[in-house]
Design an enzyme around this catalytic site. Structure first.
Site, PDB file in Angstrom:
ATOM      1  N   LYS A 196     -35.964   3.744   4.855  1.00 45.29           N
ATOM      2  CA  LYS A 196     -34.545   4.072   4.700  1.00 45.29           C
ATOM      3  C   LYS A 196     -34.255   5.465   5.282  1.00 45.29           C
ATOM      4  O   LYS A 196     -35.162   6.139   5.742  1.00 45.29           O
ATOM      5  CB  LYS A 196     -34.150   3.961   3.226  1.00 45.29           C
ATOM      6  CG  LYS A 196     -34.260   2.516   2.679  1.00 45.29           C
ATOM      7  CD  LYS A 196     -33.332   1.581   3.387  1.00 45.29           C
ATOM      8  CE  LYS A 196     -33.276   0.115   3.026  1.00 45.29           C
ATOM      9  NZ  LYS A 196     -33.994  -0.512   1.982  1.00 45.29           N
TER      10      LYS A 196
HETATM   11  C1  LIG Z   1     -33.916  -1.802   1.058  1.00 42.47           C
HETATM   12  C2  LIG Z   1     -32.792  -2.509   0.391  1.00 42.47           C
HETATM   13  C3  LIG Z   1     -32.755  -2.728  -0.993  1.00 42.47           C
HETATM   14  C4  LIG Z   1     -33.931  -2.485  -1.869  1.00 42.47           C
HETATM   15  O1  LIG Z   1     -34.371  -1.177  -1.869  1.00 42.47           O
HETATM   16  P1  LIG Z   1     -35.771  -0.847  -2.600  1.00 42.47           P
HETATM   17  O2  LIG Z   1     -35.676   0.636  -2.813  1.00 42.47           O
HETATM   18  O3  LIG Z   1     -36.852  -1.245  -1.655  1.00 42.47           O
HETATM   19  O4  LIG Z   1     -35.815  -1.609  -3.863  1.00 42.47           O
HETATM   20  C5  LIG Z   1     -31.628  -3.280  -1.547  1.00 42.47           C
HETATM   21  N1  LIG Z   1     -30.574  -3.637  -0.791  1.00 42.47           N
HETATM   22  C6  LIG Z   1     -30.571  -3.465   0.543  1.00 42.47           C
HETATM   23  C7  LIG Z   1     -29.368  -3.874   1.329  1.00 42.47           C
HETATM   24  C8  LIG Z   1     -31.690  -2.917   1.184  1.00 42.47           C
HETATM   25  O5  LIG Z   1     -31.717  -2.786   2.515  1.00 42.47           O
END
Ligand SMILES: *Cc1c(COP(=O)(O)O)cnc(C)c1O
Length: 399
Positions: A196
């Site tokens: 992210k």
């Molecule tokens: C990455 C992601 C998540 C989950 O995030 P985590 O921190 O890995 O649990 C949820 N929603 C979207 C749209 C994502 O891209």
């Protein structure tokens, strides 16, 4: 500036000359983790509190609760607004597994909604038609970092008395009409997963301006142990605590927060670098009618977590999958965000969705390719991506 040290999961790195993603980890993050290890305080403690305060301030929210992932954040947010067995939650189909599964964890039903054709965010016009007496909440996802049409979503939610929880996993930092994502809705959920825009390895955050919701999220994030018992994790702590509800084990560690504090500090620079790459891509593809670049509405600032092109497969002699293979053959890592939820076996079999039920998401799936976009990309790497896309298009034009 400190030397950049980069590392990531072996399956996403090294495979391509230009990987789909590289995290940007500096010496500051490394030193801070080492310092935390030496401090003797590994799990939730002073670094987490500091990270929560800094994050709340950065998005202009009153409360921020750090948790172990965005999936945990979504689960806690849905629980806090009272989603339970039989309740419905409106979720875009074009999203990651978490957005739908967390509704099911609480016994609820995710009702899948189609996307706007331009931004691929949840389509407010489709939303209202799917509201029933069982609808408890709507869960817009800021697809790729582009904020959803929040004014319209808020107006619909207010009219029907349902909660708005934003899945802002892609949206650090993003703005909607000069408001930072994180201070707009009842609750907002962020991700610090490895790929992210800022990372703690694994981690997440819930922000809200509502004290009651904040208290509930915090309570449930650590075994339903009463708020006062949180003091047992601090200097004035005691052995005594009370369990008030069957909570979860979703707390963030100080090791993760140590990384997050530095990532948050750098998030403005990271964002500038991503935006510059998006601008280069936009300019390079402007004269290629076969490549639709991401739409950006004038009232938003996108976080540019993803740069998703839509390949016009009707004007090319190759499919999206073959387009990806050609990029991969040139050493460029790519991804697809996403196979829409309604086309996965779970949703097809449990809820009876057919691919054509949500035609915008279905058709987008045949066209979308996510290109690399991250701060450590060099000019030569950006140029290699743009010239490769161009030569694939030029070599496969119909007519
Ligand atoms: C990455 C992601 C998540 C989950 O995030 P985590 O921190 O890995 O649990 C949820 N929603 C979207 C749209 C994502 O891209």
């Amino acid at each position: 500036m400190a030397t950049q040290v980069t590392a990531a999961a072996p399956d996403t790195l090294q495979q391509y000359q230009i990987p789909f993603f590289r995290p940007t980890i500096g010496q500051e993050e490394i030193d801070s983790v080492v310092e935390t290890l030496k401090s003797g305080w590994l799990t939730t403690g002073p670094k987490v509190r500091k990270f929560e305060q800094a994050f709340a301030q950065s998005v202009g929210a009153e409360f921020a609760i750090a948790v172990s992932s965005c999936t945990a954040a979504l689960h806690l947010a849905l629980e806090a607004v009272g989603v339970g067995p039989g309740d419905e939650v409106l979720v875009p189909s074009l999203t990651f597994a978490s957005t739908g599964e967390t509704v099911m964890h609480l016994g609820g039903r995710p009702v899948l909604i189609d996307s706007c054709p331009d931004t691929l965010c949840i389509d407010p016009d489709q939303l209202e038609r799917k509201i029933t007496k069982r609808t408890k909440a709507v869960l817009p996802v800021h697809y790729g970092g582009h904020p959803c049409d929040m004014d319209e979503i808020q107006a619909i939610a207010r009219k029907h008395g349902i909660a708005v929880i934003e899945d802002a996993a892609h949206a650090i930092p993003a703005h909607y009409r000069d408001r930072p994502v994180g201070a707009i809705s009842d609750l907002t959920c962020f991700s610090f997963y490895a790929n992210k825009t800022i990372t703690t390895g694994e981690g997440g955050m819930v922000t809200t301006n509502d004290r009651e919701l904040a208290d509930r999220v915090r309570l449930m994030s650590l075994h339903g142990i009463s708020k006062d018992a949180w003091k047992r994790f601090s200097a004035e702590g005691s052995w005594y605590y009370e369990i008030l509800a069957p909570g979860y084990k979703y707390n963030m560690t100080d090791l993760a927060a140590a990384i997050g504090l530095h990532q948050l500090e750098k998030s403005g620079r990271f964002h500038q670098q991503r935006s510059a790459i998006a601008e280069s891509y936009d300019a390079a593809f402007a004269d290629l009618p076969e490549i639709k670049v991401p739409a950006v509405r004038e009232e938003v600032v996108s976080a540019w977590h993803l740069y998703v092109i839509q390949v016009d497969v009707e004007r090319l002699s190759i499919s999206r999958n073959d387009f990806i293979k050609a990029l991969n053959a040139a050493g460029i890592g790519t991804s697809v965000h996403y196979l829409p939820l309604h086309m996965h076996p779970l949703y097809r079999d449990r809820f009876g969705y057919a691919p054509e039920d949500l035609p915008v998401a279905q058709s987008a799936f045949d066209r979308i390719i996510s290109l690399p976009i991250y701060p450590t990309m060099t000019d030569a790497e950006i140029e290699h991506v743009t010239s490769t896309v161009r030569s694939i298009v030029e070599g496969n034009r119909i007519g």
